[in-house]
Design an enzyme around this catalytic site. Sequence first.
Site, mmCIF file in Angstrom:
data_model
loop_
_atom_site.group_PDB
_atom_site.id
_atom_site.type_symbol
_atom_site.label_atom_id
_atom_site.label_comp_id
_atom_site.label_asym_id
_atom_site.label_seq_id
_atom_site.Cartn_x
_atom_site.Cartn_y
_atom_site.Cartn_z
ATOM 1 N N LYS A 224 0.710 -1.195 -0.098
ATOM 2 C CA LYS A 224 0.145 0.032 -0.002
ATOM 3 C C LYS A 224 0.839 1.188 -0.188
ATOM 4 O O LYS A 224 0.702 2.049 -0.778
ATOM 5 C CB LYS A 224 -0.909 -0.120 1.271
ATOM 6 C CG LYS A 224 -1.718 1.300 1.406
ATOM 7 C CD LYS A 224 -2.880 1.096 2.569
ATOM 8 C CE LYS A 224 -3.439 2.216 2.743
ATOM 9 N NZ LYS A 224 -4.470 2.413 3.971
ATOM 10 N N CYS A 381 37.525 17.428 31.332
ATOM 11 C CA CYS A 381 37.529 18.836 30.979
ATOM 12 C C CYS A 381 37.273 19.580 32.249
ATOM 13 O O CYS A 381 38.212 19.668 33.092
ATOM 14 C CB CYS A 381 36.528 19.213 29.746
ATOM 15 S SG CYS A 381 36.967 20.785 29.013
ATOM 16 N N HIS A 507 38.650 15.493 25.981
ATOM 17 C CA HIS A 507 37.314 14.902 25.834
ATOM 18 C C HIS A 507 37.489 13.367 25.146
ATOM 19 O O HIS A 507 37.351 13.208 24.316
ATOM 20 C CB HIS A 507 36.291 15.706 25.230
ATOM 21 C CG HIS A 507 35.978 16.968 25.682
ATOM 22 N ND1 HIS A 507 34.951 16.858 26.757
ATOM 23 C CD2 HIS A 507 36.327 18.134 25.761
ATOM 24 C CE1 HIS A 507 34.610 18.243 27.107
ATOM 25 N NE2 HIS A 507 35.427 18.941 26.515
ATOM 26 N N GLU A 509 35.790 10.991 25.493
ATOM 27 C CA GLU A 509 34.427 10.334 24.965
ATOM 28 C C GLU A 509 34.362 10.432 23.485
ATOM 29 O O GLU A 509 33.921 9.415 22.945
ATOM 30 C CB GLU A 509 33.345 10.843 25.715
ATOM 31 C CG GLU A 509 33.216 12.436 25.442
ATOM 32 C CD GLU A 509 33.634 13.310 26.212
ATOM 33 O OE1 GLU A 509 33.254 14.501 26.282
ATOM 34 O OE2 GLU A 509 34.797 12.955 26.977
#
Length: 549
Positions: A224, A381, A507, A509
Site C-alpha cells: 500500500k 575537562c 574529551h 569520549e
Amino acid sequence: MAKFVFITGGVVSSIGKGIVAASLGRLLKSRGYNVSILKLDPYLNVDPGTMSPFQHGEVFVTEDGAETDLDLGHYERFTDTAMSRLNSVTTGSIYQSVINKERRGAYNGGTVQVIPHITGEIRERIHRVAANSGADVVITEIGGTVGDIESLPFLEAIREFRGDVGRQDLAYIHVTLLPFIGTSGELKTKPTQHSVKELRSIGIQPDVLVCRSDREISEDLKRKIGGFCGVPNRAVIPSLDADTIYAVPLTLEEGGLCREVLDVLQLTDHESDMTAWSQLVHNLRNPGPSVKVALVGKYVQLNDAYLSVVEALRHACIAQDASLDLHWVCAEQIETEGADALLRGMDAVVVPGGFGNRGVDGKIAAIRWAREQRVPFLGLCLGMQTAVIEWARNQAGLPEATSEELDPGTPHPVIHLLPEQQDVVDLGGTMRLGVYPCRIAPDTLADRLYGEQVVYERHRHRFEFNNAYRSLFLEAGYVVSGTSPDGRLVELIELKGHPFFTACQYHPEFLSRPGRPHPLFRGLIEAAQQRLPDSPAQAIRNQGEVTTP
C-alpha cells in the site's frame, strides 16, 4: 567518482535520520565502500558551539576542531571514520559564506538570491566533502522535517544536485513514521503519504522509504505504501523501535536498505561482513553483572547533553562484560542534599565537562566523596578542573582556591585562562579546539591504561591548570601523568594510593568506539567491577586484608 545519498525526514522531528545515516554508512563500509557522512542543519547559528545543551544536546568536536551536531558522533562511532569541519553545515554558515563573498565582490555586482547563490553554496559544500574525503559514497542528512520553511533551501539544493551528477549517481531516502492508532488497532500510512506528497511538490521523488514503527509492518501495508508513494514494495524498509541504537544497522540490513541503495546507485552489492557488529550487539544484550555509575552534571535533565560520555561508558561495559546501571545525578541537588545521600552505593563517579558557576560546588563535593570513599573517579575537562579545585581546597591548604572562570578575583587561581585566550572577545569557535598530542608519564595509571608514550586527544576549553601551583600539588601527592609535549600544559592528573582516580583536560569520549572503547573509560569500568560483591578485590577487602587509609 563519488555517489551521493540524501536522507530526509517527514511526519515528525527526531525520527532517527542520523541513526539511519550512520547505519547505512556502517552497512556500506561492511561491503568495502569508503563512506563520508555530512549533516545539513537548518538553523541560523554558524555552529552549535554557543548553543545551550538544553536546546541542542552535546557539542561534538571533530579532529580539526569543529564544534558540530551530535549526529557527527553517531557517524564516527558507527563507521569508525573521522569526520571534519566540512561534514557539518548550517544555514548560518552558508549565509555567512555567501555574504562574505558578496562583500568581496565575488558575484560581480549581481543580485544575490537564495536561488542560485544559497543553493549553489550548499551544493558546493557537498561536492567539497566528496573531493576531500575520497569517499565512494557521500551520505547527506538533511536536518528538520519536510514542510519546515527552514529546510527549503537545503531541499531545493539536493533537488538541483541531480543535475550536477546524473540520476544514476544519487539516491533519495525518506524516513517517515507509521503511527499506531489503538482504537482502530492498525498502523496508519496517511502521514507518510502526505509527507511524500510534500517532498514530491519540491521536485524530489524518494527511491527508498524507511518506515519507523513500534510493531511489524505487513507485506500488504508495504504494498500500500509503495503504491501510494511511487516506490517499489521492496524499497519500503521497516525500522522497528530497537532496544539499542547499535541494533539498527542489523534491522535495516535485514530489511534490505543497503541492497536497494546500491541498486539505485548502480553499485555492486558485495558480500557484507557484519559478524563483529552482530557479536557486539549480542554482548550488549547479554551483559554480565551491573556496575552503578553516577554521572554528576548540570544538564542531566537532557540526556543528549552528555551523549558521547554515555556511549563511551557503554562501550567500556561491552568490553568488560558488564551492564551499565547509569544514575543521573544533578550537581545542584548535591549542594542541597549532600554527596553521600545521592552517591552512596555507586561503583564509579564521572564528572563531565561544562561551563559556568552553576552546580560547581556540587561537582566538587562529589569529587571529594569519591576521593575519600575510594570510589573510582573519572573527570573530563571541567571535571579535571573541579578535581584540581577540590584538592587545592581540602588537601593543599588553599580553601579559597578556584578557577578564574568562576571567580576572576580569586587569590588562588589554580585554574586560569590559557595565555592565547587573553585577548579573545568572540565566544564562537575560539576555544582550544581539536586534536592535540599528550605525552604520558611513565609508571603511572595513564601509562598502564594507554600503553603509549604519546596519545592524541580532542579538546574544547579556554582554561588550564595554573603551573604556579604545580610544585605545591606534586608535594601534596598529586601526580601529573600527562602533559603537552613541551611539558607546559597539564593534560592528565591522578592520585597515588587510590583504586582509580584520574581526570583529563580533554574529551576522551569523542574517541570511544563500540568495538574499541577508550582506555580511560575501560579502566574506570574495570576498577568499578572490583567493587562488586563477587570480585576478588572485594573478597579480600571483606576479609580485612585491605584497610582504608
